[in-house]
Write a protein that holds these residues in place. Sequence first.
Motif, PDB file in Angstrom:
ATOM      1  N   SER A  79       0.834  -1.203   0.000  1.00 28.66           N
ATOM      2  CA  SER A  79       0.000   0.000   0.000  1.00 28.66           C
ATOM      3  C   SER A  79       0.871   1.256   0.000  1.00 28.66           C
ATOM      4  O   SER A  79       2.043   1.231   0.368  1.00 28.66           O
ATOM      5  N   GLU A  80       0.277   2.376  -0.387  1.00 26.50           N
ATOM      6  CA  GLU A  80       0.966   3.663  -0.374  1.00 26.50           C
ATOM      7  C   GLU A  80       0.802   4.385   0.968  1.00 26.50           C
ATOM      8  O   GLU A  80       1.354   5.461   1.162  1.00 26.50           O
ATOM      9  N   ASP A  81       0.075   3.804   1.898  1.00 35.34           N
ATOM     10  CA  ASP A  81      -0.177   4.438   3.193  1.00 35.34           C
ATOM     11  C   ASP A  81       1.117   4.493   4.027  1.00 35.34           C
ATOM     12  O   ASP A  81       1.797   3.491   4.191  1.00 35.34           O
ATOM     13  N   GLU A 127      -7.297  -3.607  -5.910  1.00 33.29           N
ATOM     14  CA  GLU A 127      -6.620  -3.003  -7.055  1.00 33.29           C
ATOM     15  C   GLU A 127      -5.947  -4.067  -7.926  1.00 33.29           C
ATOM     16  O   GLU A 127      -5.942  -3.965  -9.149  1.00 33.29           O
ATOM     17  N   PRO A 151      -0.710   1.983 -11.290  1.00 38.38           N
ATOM     18  CA  PRO A 151      -1.559   1.693 -10.129  1.00 38.38           C
ATOM     19  C   PRO A 151      -1.267   2.601  -8.931  1.00 38.38           C
ATOM     20  O   PRO A 151      -0.157   3.117  -8.785  1.00 38.38           O
ATOM     21  N   LYS A 152      -2.258   2.764  -8.079  1.00 38.61           N
ATOM     22  CA  LYS A 152      -2.069   3.540  -6.854  1.00 38.61           C
ATOM     23  C   LYS A 152      -1.089   2.834  -5.933  1.00 38.61           C
ATOM     24  O   LYS A 152      -0.254   3.470  -5.286  1.00 38.61           O
ATOM     25  N   ASN A 153      -1.200   1.515  -5.851  1.00 34.60           N
ATOM     26  CA  ASN A 153      -0.373   0.723  -4.947  1.00 34.60           C
ATOM     27  C   ASN A 153       0.644  -0.105  -5.739  1.00 34.60           C
ATOM     28  O   ASN A 153       0.493  -0.315  -6.938  1.00 34.60           O
ATOM     29  N   ASP A 154       1.649  -0.595  -5.046  1.00 39.27           N
ATOM     30  CA  ASP A 154       2.753  -1.309  -5.689  1.00 39.27           C
ATOM     31  C   ASP A 154       2.372  -2.784  -5.884  1.00 39.27           C
ATOM     32  O   ASP A 154       2.820  -3.672  -5.149  1.00 39.27           O
ATOM     33  N   ASP A 176       5.345  -0.283 -14.793  1.00 32.84           N
ATOM     34  CA  ASP A 176       4.653   0.576 -13.832  1.00 32.84           C
ATOM     35  C   ASP A 176       5.298   1.952 -13.921  1.00 32.84           C
ATOM     36  O   ASP A 176       6.371   2.185 -13.353  1.00 32.84           O
ATOM     37  N   LYS A 178       4.414   4.779 -12.675  1.00 31.61           N
ATOM     38  CA  LYS A 178       4.383   5.580 -11.455  1.00 31.61           C
ATOM     39  C   LYS A 178       5.630   5.341 -10.611  1.00 31.61           C
ATOM     40  O   LYS A 178       6.139   6.258  -9.957  1.00 31.61           O
ATOM     41  N   ARG A 179       6.149   4.111 -10.633  1.00 35.08           N
ATOM     42  CA  ARG A 179       7.316   3.744  -9.825  1.00 35.08           C
ATOM     43  C   ARG A 179       8.560   3.480 -10.671  1.00 35.08           C
ATOM     44  O   ARG A 179       9.584   3.070 -10.137  1.00 35.08           O
ATOM     45  N   ARG A 243      -9.349   6.244 -13.931  1.00 34.11           N
ATOM     46  CA  ARG A 243      -7.887   6.205 -13.901  1.00 34.11           C
ATOM     47  C   ARG A 243      -7.298   5.024 -14.663  1.00 34.11           C
ATOM     48  O   ARG A 243      -6.124   5.031 -15.006  1.00 34.11           O
TER      49      ARG A 243
END
Length: 252
Positions: A79-81, A127, A151-154, A176, A178-179, A243
């Motif tokens: 998670s990104e949290d 996700e 994606p929002k999460n990895d 990915d 985003k990362r 998204r």
Amino acid sequence: MIVYRCEDSAESIFTAVYQAYEEKRNHRDTMLCLTDDPILFGEDVEVKADREKAGKVMNTLRRRFGAEDSRHLAMALASEDEGKAQAVYRTIVEGLRVKCRPGHLFDNLADNEIHKAFALGRGVSTELGHQVQFLRFQELDNGVLYSKIGPKNDVLAFLMPHFADRLPIEHFLIYDEKRNLFGIHPARRQWYLLRGEEADGPLQPEYSEEEMKYQELFRQFCHTITIEERKNRKLQNSMLPLRFREYMVEFQ
């Protein structure tokens, strides 16, 4: 208060868990943190990721909590949290303290940290399910299947086994953006992950002629079967979040 400063990776966080037990810390006064924010009266301990120590923790989790719950913890760490490290750490501590049986690690959802770890893992799992459904491969001019996601999460490490199992004889690549992370699967071989900075250069995909033809056919097909009188944008948006669409051929 002992504060273990971890990198944002499962390997680093599990290393911190190992150290906390090895150093016999008081778990009530121990915290795992992913940020550099100062903690009042906190004594910082820098954590260097150790693959061997992290592996020992993961083996213990599988043995004590079962494959399903240990996988859920791993998903929570994707998670990104920013509070995920502490939530997973406290969940592990409580699970070992009460000697919970496999499949029962998340029974006590009244505990805030256990509830948070459960919710984070469930969010990542959701996700992952979306990515499995909405990911679109496109053929490059060299025959490699290519897909770009954001994606929002990895979730890439969880996504690769799914497609490796279904496309074992194909060369494929999932990026990915985003990362800046690549998932690479050589045909009939084990897949692996590669950070963008370790690659030779930025990827500039060139699609094969057949791919371009089929993309156009697919877009025309999706347009043709549309019934204007039955369009329901609200329902469509709930079933297919906006998204994901920038990565889907039929919406480009």
